[in-house]
Each structure stands twice: as C-alpha cells, then as structure tokens.
Enzyme design. Sequence first.
Site, PDB file in Angstrom:
ATOM      1  N   LYS A 190     -10.363  -0.445  10.788  1.00 40.90           N
ATOM      2  CA  LYS A 190     -10.550  -1.618   9.932  1.00 40.90           C
ATOM      3  C   LYS A 190     -10.916  -2.849  10.750  1.00 40.90           C
ATOM      4  O   LYS A 190     -11.044  -3.945  10.222  1.00 40.90           O
ATOM      5  CB  LYS A 190      -9.267  -1.896   9.136  1.00 40.90           C
ATOM      6  CG  LYS A 190      -8.964  -0.820   8.077  1.00 40.90           C
ATOM      7  CD  LYS A 190      -7.736  -1.189   7.281  1.00 40.90           C
ATOM      8  CE  LYS A 190      -7.153  -0.020   6.514  1.00 40.90           C
ATOM      9  NZ  LYS A 190      -7.904   0.352   5.322  1.00 40.90           N
ATOM     10  N   CYS A 225      -4.776   2.632  -3.575  1.00 39.83           N
ATOM     11  CA  CYS A 225      -3.515   3.124  -2.975  1.00 39.83           C
ATOM     12  C   CYS A 225      -2.389   2.112  -3.161  1.00 39.83           C
ATOM     13  O   CYS A 225      -1.583   1.887  -2.243  1.00 39.83           O
ATOM     14  CB  CYS A 225      -3.685   3.439  -1.495  1.00 39.83           C
ATOM     15  SG  CYS A 225      -4.833   4.765  -1.214  1.00 39.83           S
ATOM     16  N   GLN A 268      -4.375  -5.128   7.135  1.00 42.86           N
ATOM     17  CA  GLN A 268      -5.401  -6.048   6.629  1.00 42.86           C
ATOM     18  C   GLN A 268      -5.345  -7.420   7.292  1.00 42.86           C
ATOM     19  O   GLN A 268      -6.079  -8.322   6.887  1.00 42.86           O
ATOM     20  CB  GLN A 268      -5.254  -6.224   5.100  1.00 42.86           C
ATOM     21  CG  GLN A 268      -5.433  -4.957   4.298  1.00 42.86           C
ATOM     22  CD  GLN A 268      -6.867  -4.404   4.347  1.00 42.86           C
ATOM     23  OE1 GLN A 268      -7.799  -5.074   4.831  1.00 42.86           O
ATOM     24  NE2 GLN A 268      -7.049  -3.187   3.868  1.00 42.86           N
ATOM     25  N   ASP A 288       3.258  -4.490   8.006  1.00 40.01           N
ATOM     26  CA  ASP A 288       2.035  -3.704   7.875  1.00 40.01           C
ATOM     27  C   ASP A 288       0.860  -4.662   8.103  1.00 40.01           C
ATOM     28  O   ASP A 288       0.554  -5.492   7.244  1.00 40.01           O
ATOM     29  CB  ASP A 288       1.997  -3.086   6.467  1.00 40.01           C
ATOM     30  CG  ASP A 288       0.653  -2.433   6.153  1.00 40.01           C
ATOM     31  OD1 ASP A 288      -0.295  -2.554   6.952  1.00 40.01           O
ATOM     32  OD2 ASP A 288       0.556  -1.807   5.083  1.00 40.01           O
ATOM     33  N   HIS A 311       0.866  -1.180   0.000  1.00 39.95           N
ATOM     34  CA  HIS A 311       0.000   0.000   0.000  1.00 39.95           C
ATOM     35  C   HIS A 311       0.908   1.237   0.000  1.00 39.95           C
ATOM     36  O   HIS A 311       2.035   1.176   0.499  1.00 39.95           O
ATOM     37  CB  HIS A 311      -0.831  -0.045   1.285  1.00 39.95           C
ATOM     38  CG  HIS A 311      -1.886   0.994   1.421  1.00 39.95           C
ATOM     39  ND1 HIS A 311      -1.605   2.270   1.857  1.00 39.95           N
ATOM     40  CD2 HIS A 311      -3.217   0.957   1.193  1.00 39.95           C
ATOM     41  CE1 HIS A 311      -2.733   2.973   1.896  1.00 39.95           C
ATOM     42  NE2 HIS A 311      -3.726   2.199   1.501  1.00 39.95           N
TER      43      HIS A 311
END
Length: 427
Positions: A223, A384, A200, A197, A121
């Site tokens: 999220k 993104c 997600q 990261d 991302h």
Amino acid sequence: MLDPIRIRNDFPIFRRMIDGKEIIYLDNAATTQKPYQVVEAIKDYYENFNSNVHRGIYRLSEESTDMYERARKNISEFIGSRDPRSLVFVRNTTEALNLVASSLGKSLASGDEILLTEMEHHSNIVPWQFLKDKGVKVQFARINENGTLSIEDFKSKINQKTKIVSVTHVSNVLGTINDVKELGKIAHENGSLYVVDGAQSVPHMPIDVTDIDCDFFAFSGHKMLGPMGIGGLYGKIDLLENMPPYMGGGDMISSVTKEGATWNSVPHKFEAGTPNVADAVGLSAAVDYLRKIGMDEIRKHEMDLILYALQEEHYIEGLRSFGPKSIHIRAGVYSFNIGDIPAFNLEKEMEQSGVKISRDAIHPHDVASLINGEGISIRSGHHCAMPLMDKLNVQATARASFYLYNTREEVDKFFIGLNDAIMRFRQ
Ligand code: PMP
C-alpha cells in the site's frame, strides 16, 4: 510542491492504455502502483545477490543478509523506530495483527476484554475474535454520525478487564484519521497494551511510532509503493522479547533438542523460515522513494485532492458520501453511494412495513463497473469492514482513494465519468 505529473513518469504501468484510454487509478487504499525504482531493486536483487540469509558463510549469503538487515533498518527508521530489532518482517498488516493477537492471546484468560472500534478492517477484528474460544470478550467503541470515533464511548468501554486496545490509524472506508496518540494515552493509563493498524496511514503521512508511543504498529508494503508479500510489525523490544513465538521452524530458534527448543533473539524469533528478502529490499527502495518526495508533501497533496472531491461532489445528484468533512482529520479516501443502498436486513424490513425504497439508487458494483468503461478504477463492496457497513446501514459503498500520482484533473474526470454513468444507467 509535489508534482504528480512528473511522478507518474516513474510508474511504468501508467504507460499502458486500456481500451484506448489512459489509466485513472483510484484504488490506492486496496493497493498502490510501483515505481521503476522498486521494480529495479527487486530485479537487481534476484539478478545479483539471490541467496538465503543468516546461514551461509559465503559472499552471496553475507551480501544478501546485509541487504535484508539494511532494509529492516531503513524501514524501521521511516516509521520512527529507534531500533531496527523492533521491526518484524511479515507478509502484510493482516499477518502482523494475527501475530500480535495470537501471541498476546496466549496470556489472556476468560473474562479479559479487547477494545476495538466500529471502523476496523476485518484484519483487526477476526484475529481477536479467535480468542473468544478462551472466553475473551471483544468490545467495539462507537463512531459518531460524522464518521469520527466517539471518545466518550471509547472511554466508557475501557476498564480493568481491557487487556488490549487495538485501533486503526486511518479508516479504509471513511478516511477518518484517529488521534492515535491520545487513544494510546487512555489505553496506557488504563494499563492496557496498545496496538495500531497503520495500513492506511504509513503510506500517506509522516509516522513516528516512538512519538505515538504505541506498543505495536502494523503496516503493509504493497500500500506504500512496495511489493506485495512484505509488511511490518513494529513492537516495543521488551514486549517482543517476552512474547511467545507465532510460528515455529528454521531461523526462529536458538537450539532444538528432541525435548524442546529455545528461541532466537528478537526480531528473528518471529521470522520462522526463509524470509522474503527480495521484497524487503523492494520495500526499502519504496521507502527511499517516499522519503525523497517527502511524507509532508504527500499528505498535503492528498488533502488537496480530498478537499477538491468534497467540493465537486455537490454537482452529483443523489450522491451521499461518508466520513468527516474536515480535511484535517480526513485522509484521501472517498466512499460514496448513489441513492440509498440500505443494509439487506433493513431493505427487507422496509419492504415489509410498506416503506418505499428509492429505486433511483445505483448499486456500488454497477457504479464501479460503469465508470470502469471510462478507464477509471475504483472499488466497490464492503471493503472488509462489514461491521462498519452495518453501522452505516448500507450493504456496500463505492470508493475512490487517492495517492501521490493522482491529480485534480483525474478527480474531475472521475466526477464527470460518474455523472455520465448515472445518466446512462437511468436512461
Ligand atoms: N487494515 C486496514 C485499515 C486496511 O485498509 C487493510 C487493507 N485494505 C488491512 C488492514 C489489511 O491489509 P493487507 O490486506 O495488506 O493485510
């Protein structure tokens, strides 16, 4: 077994109808809906406890500080940290990654390298690119045709100059689940620092940062059923202690003179200014909610939904979906196009060399807009992840992404809506 219908009752937004239709919300990779337990926790904080933390020697401030620090403990335990001091509250994943890049970047020198992957991302690309001014080089490990990371390419690009490796746990476009434990071993054997990261992954599967053995781990509250404006950066304590602060101001100092300042202890050194206490409390309530349902159950449910989508997709003419087909390395993210949407530069090149571009294609924005008419919310665009779009040779994709309150019936309605939309578009 998780019951999405019962779960939906906890989400006030699903009582709303849009143009007489129930909301089918399939944009969970962008942000998730909030259960009333989270909304109530925030309301309760503002109605009964609101006051600034860490400063007051009065009852409200003590209670507020206690709630903030209890939220830190709860959320840090949820991601498998053994020490609440390892969790820095930030606004979101973007801020977490900027903090790490900026702070670690201070000790990097010209010629040093950062290794990322082609499926990152922008928030795990641009903060590292800021360091190019210092002569730092940003490398990208390639992805394979099937949307998985090429481990050979990853290994070939890691070397003595690689000071930091930063990878996404789950791709927000392909749904690919990277083997972050294995990648971390390779990074550490090379002597590189290792950043993950988790934007997600934390919302969708059990996470144990201690087991992954990452040095840093970033995630966003919004999220994972929590409010917007709160997220976390996990960091190993000894590393956090030795890093320079990111922002200066109140709360992050130990003492200030006209000549300079000394820093507060970790994690406060990285939390300058009045923190977002209410939303930390809200995120803690979201964590309680997720824990009660069970992260294994959530993962199983999403595996079922993505499996179902991968079976149903064959009924849609001209549909091309992206990402691995095996649900064992695939999260509930479903990106697709109807027909070929070649990248802008390729489109021009193809036209110039007389190659016919199929005009049967429907731009993802049109796809999203057409199925919006059925009450179905999906996303379209570059998500993104423009370097990934280039890699896939597409301008953009449409994307449906699932969560614990989605059902197989909704996946059915999505494909029926998609089919109708294609018919209408081509009429
Ligand atoms: N990384 C990934 C993989 C993401 O999907 C996102 C959000 N789309 C981000 C980082 C950035 O998250 P936020 O906007 O909450 O900072």
